[in-house]
Design a protein around this motif. Sequence first.
Motif, PDB file in Angstrom:
ATOM      1  N   LYS A   1       3.380  11.422 -15.713  1.00  0.00           N
ATOM      2  CA  LYS A   1       3.644  10.654 -15.385  1.00  0.00           C
ATOM      3  C   LYS A   1       2.616   9.382 -15.914  1.00  0.00           C
ATOM      4  O   LYS A   1       1.462  10.306 -16.230  1.00  0.00           O
ATOM      5  N   VAL A   2       2.581   8.668 -15.985  1.00  0.00           N
ATOM      6  CA  VAL A   2       2.076   7.808 -17.530  1.00  0.00           C
ATOM      7  C   VAL A   2       1.628   6.267 -16.021  1.00  0.00           C
ATOM      8  O   VAL A   2       2.592   5.348 -14.991  1.00  0.00           O
ATOM      9  N   LEU A   3      -0.255   5.913 -15.996  1.00  0.00           N
ATOM     10  CA  LEU A   3      -0.244   5.435 -15.546  1.00  0.00           C
ATOM     11  C   LEU A   3      -1.468   4.492 -16.406  1.00  0.00           C
ATOM     12  O   LEU A   3      -2.845   5.794 -17.055  1.00  0.00           O
ATOM     13  N   SER A   4      -0.959   3.009 -16.620  1.00  0.00           N
ATOM     14  CA  SER A   4      -2.191   2.447 -17.577  1.00  0.00           C
ATOM     15  C   SER A   4      -2.168   1.048 -17.042  1.00  0.00           C
ATOM     16  O   SER A   4      -1.372   0.151 -16.918  1.00  0.00           O
TER      17      SER A   4
ATOM     18  N   MET B   1      11.812   9.680  -6.525  1.00  0.00           N
ATOM     19  CA  MET B   1      10.517   9.472  -5.637  1.00  0.00           C
ATOM     20  C   MET B   1      11.489  10.573  -4.799  1.00  0.00           C
ATOM     21  O   MET B   1      10.146  11.979  -4.579  1.00  0.00           O
ATOM     22  N   ILE B   2      11.927  10.515  -3.950  1.00  0.00           N
ATOM     23  CA  ILE B   2      12.942  11.534  -3.364  1.00  0.00           C
ATOM     24  C   ILE B   2      13.331  13.342  -3.772  1.00  0.00           C
ATOM     25  O   ILE B   2      12.707  14.099  -4.011  1.00  0.00           O
ATOM     26  N   ASP B   3      12.830  13.198  -4.640  1.00  0.00           N
ATOM     27  CA  ASP B   3      13.617  14.793  -6.281  1.00  0.00           C
ATOM     28  C   ASP B   3      11.595  15.048  -6.358  1.00  0.00           C
ATOM     29  O   ASP B   3      11.998  15.964  -6.164  1.00  0.00           O
ATOM     30  N   GLU B   4      10.609  14.425  -6.681  1.00  0.00           N
ATOM     31  CA  GLU B   4       9.399  14.403  -6.415  1.00  0.00           C
ATOM     32  C   GLU B   4       9.116  14.886  -5.202  1.00  0.00           C
ATOM     33  O   GLU B   4       8.003  15.555  -5.080  1.00  0.00           O
ATOM     34  N   GLY B   5       9.675  14.653  -4.403  1.00  0.00           N
ATOM     35  CA  GLY B   5       8.534  15.340  -2.791  1.00  0.00           C
ATOM     36  C   GLY B   5       8.561  13.709  -2.160  1.00  0.00           C
ATOM     37  O   GLY B   5       7.649  14.118  -0.715  1.00  0.00           O
ATOM     38  N   ALA B   6       8.684  13.112  -2.420  1.00  0.00           N
ATOM     39  CA  ALA B   6       8.291  11.664  -1.154  1.00  0.00           C
ATOM     40  C   ALA B   6       9.754  11.720   0.368  1.00  0.00           C
ATOM     41  O   ALA B   6      10.650  12.212   0.090  1.00  0.00           O
ATOM     42  N   ASN B   7       8.947  10.906   1.437  1.00  0.00           N
ATOM     43  CA  ASN B   7       9.780  11.439   2.536  1.00  0.00           C
ATOM     44  C   ASN B   7      10.250  10.334   2.462  1.00  0.00           C
ATOM     45  O   ASN B   7      10.405   9.270   1.852  1.00  0.00           O
ATOM     46  N   MET B   8      11.528  11.263   2.607  1.00  0.00           N
ATOM     47  CA  MET B   8      13.228  10.001   2.199  1.00  0.00           C
ATOM     48  C   MET B   8      13.174   8.567   3.339  1.00  0.00           C
ATOM     49  O   MET B   8      13.170   7.355   2.999  1.00  0.00           O
ATOM     50  N   GLU B   9      12.110   8.729   4.411  1.00  0.00           N
ATOM     51  CA  GLU B   9      12.279   7.454   5.489  1.00  0.00           C
ATOM     52  C   GLU B   9      11.879   6.585   4.720  1.00  0.00           C
ATOM     53  O   GLU B   9      11.752   5.637   5.220  1.00  0.00           O
TER      54      GLU B   9
ATOM     55  N   TYR C   1       1.319  -1.568  -0.471  1.00  0.00           N
ATOM     56  CA  TYR C   1       0.175  -0.058   0.164  1.00  0.00           C
ATOM     57  C   TYR C   1       0.972   1.273  -0.283  1.00  0.00           C
ATOM     58  O   TYR C   1       0.673   2.190  -1.172  1.00  0.00           O
ATOM     59  N   LEU C   2       2.191   1.431   0.839  1.00  0.00           N
ATOM     60  CA  LEU C   2       2.863   2.482   1.109  1.00  0.00           C
ATOM     61  C   LEU C   2       4.008   2.237  -0.406  1.00  0.00           C
ATOM     62  O   LEU C   2       3.820   3.338  -0.356  1.00  0.00           O
ATOM     63  N   PHE C   3       3.948   1.203  -1.293  1.00  0.00           N
ATOM     64  CA  PHE C   3       4.895   1.521  -1.598  1.00  0.00           C
ATOM     65  C   PHE C   3       3.862   1.639  -3.309  1.00  0.00           C
ATOM     66  O   PHE C   3       4.307   3.283  -3.559  1.00  0.00           O
ATOM     67  N   ILE C   4       2.648   1.344  -3.350  1.00  0.00           N
ATOM     68  CA  ILE C   4       2.009   2.472  -4.390  1.00  0.00           C
ATOM     69  C   ILE C   4       1.380   3.297  -4.499  1.00  0.00           C
ATOM     70  O   ILE C   4       1.366   4.286  -5.361  1.00  0.00           O
ATOM     71  N   LYS C   5       1.810   3.923  -3.237  1.00  0.00           N
ATOM     72  CA  LYS C   5       1.177   5.280  -2.897  1.00  0.00           C
ATOM     73  C   LYS C   5       2.149   6.119  -2.628  1.00  0.00           C
ATOM     74  O   LYS C   5       2.138   7.370  -3.949  1.00  0.00           O
ATOM     75  N   LEU C   6       3.901   5.668  -2.738  1.00  0.00           N
ATOM     76  CA  LEU C   6       4.902   6.695  -3.468  1.00  0.00           C
ATOM     77  C   LEU C   6       5.170   6.644  -4.852  1.00  0.00           C
ATOM     78  O   LEU C   6       5.095   7.594  -5.602  1.00  0.00           O
ATOM     79  N   ALA C   7       4.312   5.433  -5.345  1.00  0.00           N
ATOM     80  CA  ALA C   7       5.192   5.228  -6.099  1.00  0.00           C
ATOM     81  C   ALA C   7       3.701   5.905  -7.772  1.00  0.00           C
ATOM     82  O   ALA C   7       4.645   6.841  -8.149  1.00  0.00           O
ATOM     83  N   VAL C   8       2.680   6.017  -7.268  1.00  0.00           N
ATOM     84  CA  VAL C   8       2.005   6.619  -8.024  1.00  0.00           C
ATOM     85  C   VAL C   8       1.851   8.313  -7.589  1.00  0.00           C
ATOM     86  O   VAL C   8       1.806   9.329  -8.577  1.00  0.00           O
ATOM     87  N   ALA C   9       2.547   8.641  -6.588  1.00  0.00           N
ATOM     88  CA  ALA C   9       2.252  10.070  -6.475  1.00  0.00           C
ATOM     89  C   ALA C   9       3.475  10.809  -6.711  1.00  0.00           C
ATOM     90  O   ALA C   9       3.287  12.150  -6.656  1.00  0.00           O
ATOM     91  N   TYR C  10       4.319   9.694  -6.414  1.00  0.00           N
ATOM     92  CA  TYR C  10       5.844  10.835  -7.218  1.00  0.00           C
ATOM     93  C   TYR C  10       6.795   9.921  -7.943  1.00  0.00           C
ATOM     94  O   TYR C  10       7.202  10.201  -8.088  1.00  0.00           O
ATOM     95  N   GLY C  11       5.704  10.489  -9.289  1.00  0.00           N
ATOM     96  CA  GLY C  11       6.477  10.330 -10.718  1.00  0.00           C
ATOM     97  C   GLY C  11       7.408   9.273 -10.956  1.00  0.00           C
ATOM     98  O   GLY C  11       7.467   9.315 -12.476  1.00  0.00           O
ATOM     99  N   LEU C  12       6.196   7.524 -11.028  1.00  0.00           N
ATOM    100  CA  LEU C  12       6.603   6.500 -11.185  1.00  0.00           C
ATOM    101  C   LEU C  12       5.844   6.478 -12.517  1.00  0.00           C
ATOM    102  O   LEU C  12       4.551   6.033 -11.913  1.00  0.00           O
ATOM    103  N   ASN C  13       6.008   5.654 -13.478  1.00  0.00           N
ATOM    104  CA  ASN C  13       5.427   5.124 -14.574  1.00  0.00           C
ATOM    105  C   ASN C  13       5.155   3.312 -14.447  1.00  0.00           C
ATOM    106  O   ASN C  13       5.107   2.786 -13.935  1.00  0.00           O
TER     107      ASN C  13
END
Length: 522
Positions: free
Chosen positions: A371-374, A479-487, A256-268
């Motif tokens: 940012k692409v989701l499909s 993700m960190i560059d896009e603003g994700a929490n480093m920890e 849940y946390l990983f998908i949240k980070l991936a979607v919110a912070y720039g991963l395709n």
Amino acid sequence: MSTKELDVTELRRVAMQKSKEAKEKMGSIDKIAYQQKKEEEVKRQELIPDHEREYEENLQQQKVVKLRDDLANFLTENHSTELKVSMFDLNSRKTLFPIILGYIRKEKRVITGFDSDEQLADYMLNEIVGLGPIDELITKVPGISEIWINGINPVTGNVDLYYEKKGTKYKETEIKFRSQEHVMEIASKIARNGSQQFGTSVPLANVRYPDGRVNMVRDPVATGGGGPYISFRLFPKDTFMPEDLMSAGGLNEDMYLFIKLAVAYGLNILIVGPTGSGKTTLLTASVAFISDEPRILCMEDTEELRLRHKFPNKHIITEECKFNTMDESKNYDLSRLTTNGLRQKPDYMIYGEVRDKAAYDMLNGANTGHKVLSTLHSRTAPKAVQRLINMVLEHGSKMSTEAIGQWISESIDIIIFQKLYADKKRRIKEIIELKGYKEGQPLFEYLFRFVVQGRNEDGTFNGRHYRTGRISKDIAELMIDEGANMEEVKQFLRKPETPPEWAIDLDEEDEEKAEEREAKAC
């Protein structure tokens, strides 16, 4: 509020009241005129001699057909939204009744055999949008997701009817169609109300409604009885959020946390799996992780995600493909929508599903900062790469397979594979990070996997999700560059879990039987 504003508000109120009274008066006048016409028709009927009765009955039947066709055209031209909404939503059909009744009265369409104009309007409502056994099935079994009409069974002579609910398929044995002609009548309604042609010269039809979509096939394409074969997909009232998928066992807290980070912070991200695996549900739920500020462009072959309804506060625009069978230059497919979409300055480009040459344009968008989701049909997460390669080749690309594979690995970061298991539960089976492409094979890291360890007494699988790999420093940094929490990002760089070995142990008797089968095969 100033005196001037009060005067304007009062003028508007008075104008609206007068308009309402005028419509009611006009309705009353139409009703009176209709009643007078009906009384005249009753007197005329009394004077018809017995030897002309059969002719008169045929004439009245022709009037019924004429009224039905005229009403259908009137509703299509003037009330298409209400018409389409009413096809699969039985409650919404009530909105059509006063429209139909008003038309009958205004046009003074008197037909004998009906006790009142209200009864005639109700009959016409059912003739135009009623789906007979399909309506009965939807009422009988709430929560149906798919319905299939398989045409006449060549052995039994009955029309075979199947449906799916919560991932399980059933054959309906109580609700029946009268005949093959009855099915064809319903198919004609669906095509007509969806502004589609459907006949022997156009034997395939795809019709989209707000609450579902329908695919129809008839002769000469349909064999084994000639059809029509009708496939309904009913869109659920999608209220699923990521938390709901987690509580249902589809993913765990780490995922849940990983998908949240991936979607919110720039991963395709690609969400892949077979038909009915829950790809669309996972995609729409994941949009919850996007904040309200980014501009989201959603493009679909057939509108199904309905993101603007689910997330009314987000900055979303939605577009749907349109096709012109007479002039291909007027086709607006996903490829064309993508090309145009790049000019609309979206932050996110979401595809309901990529299935053709639009993959080329989708990858182009993913490689240019969007940012692409499909979603995509595939049997596993790694095999989705080969599917994309095939689609790019369909586009007419002259790049080598190796070059296309490398391009895909540079464009797509994460692939999520969703599966409907045999215990009728939808789970994410695996999440991979795509790292490269070499010698015809994708290079990737399994980040999460669901491991089955047995079955419980109730038939459900005994197993759980494991974090089986680390994310690369590249996507961690992205993700960190896009603003994700480093920890939060760091925890996916730590040492992963070691899942149990998956093996099937055979006893001696099973081994002997296996050896015998191998010997016979040789």
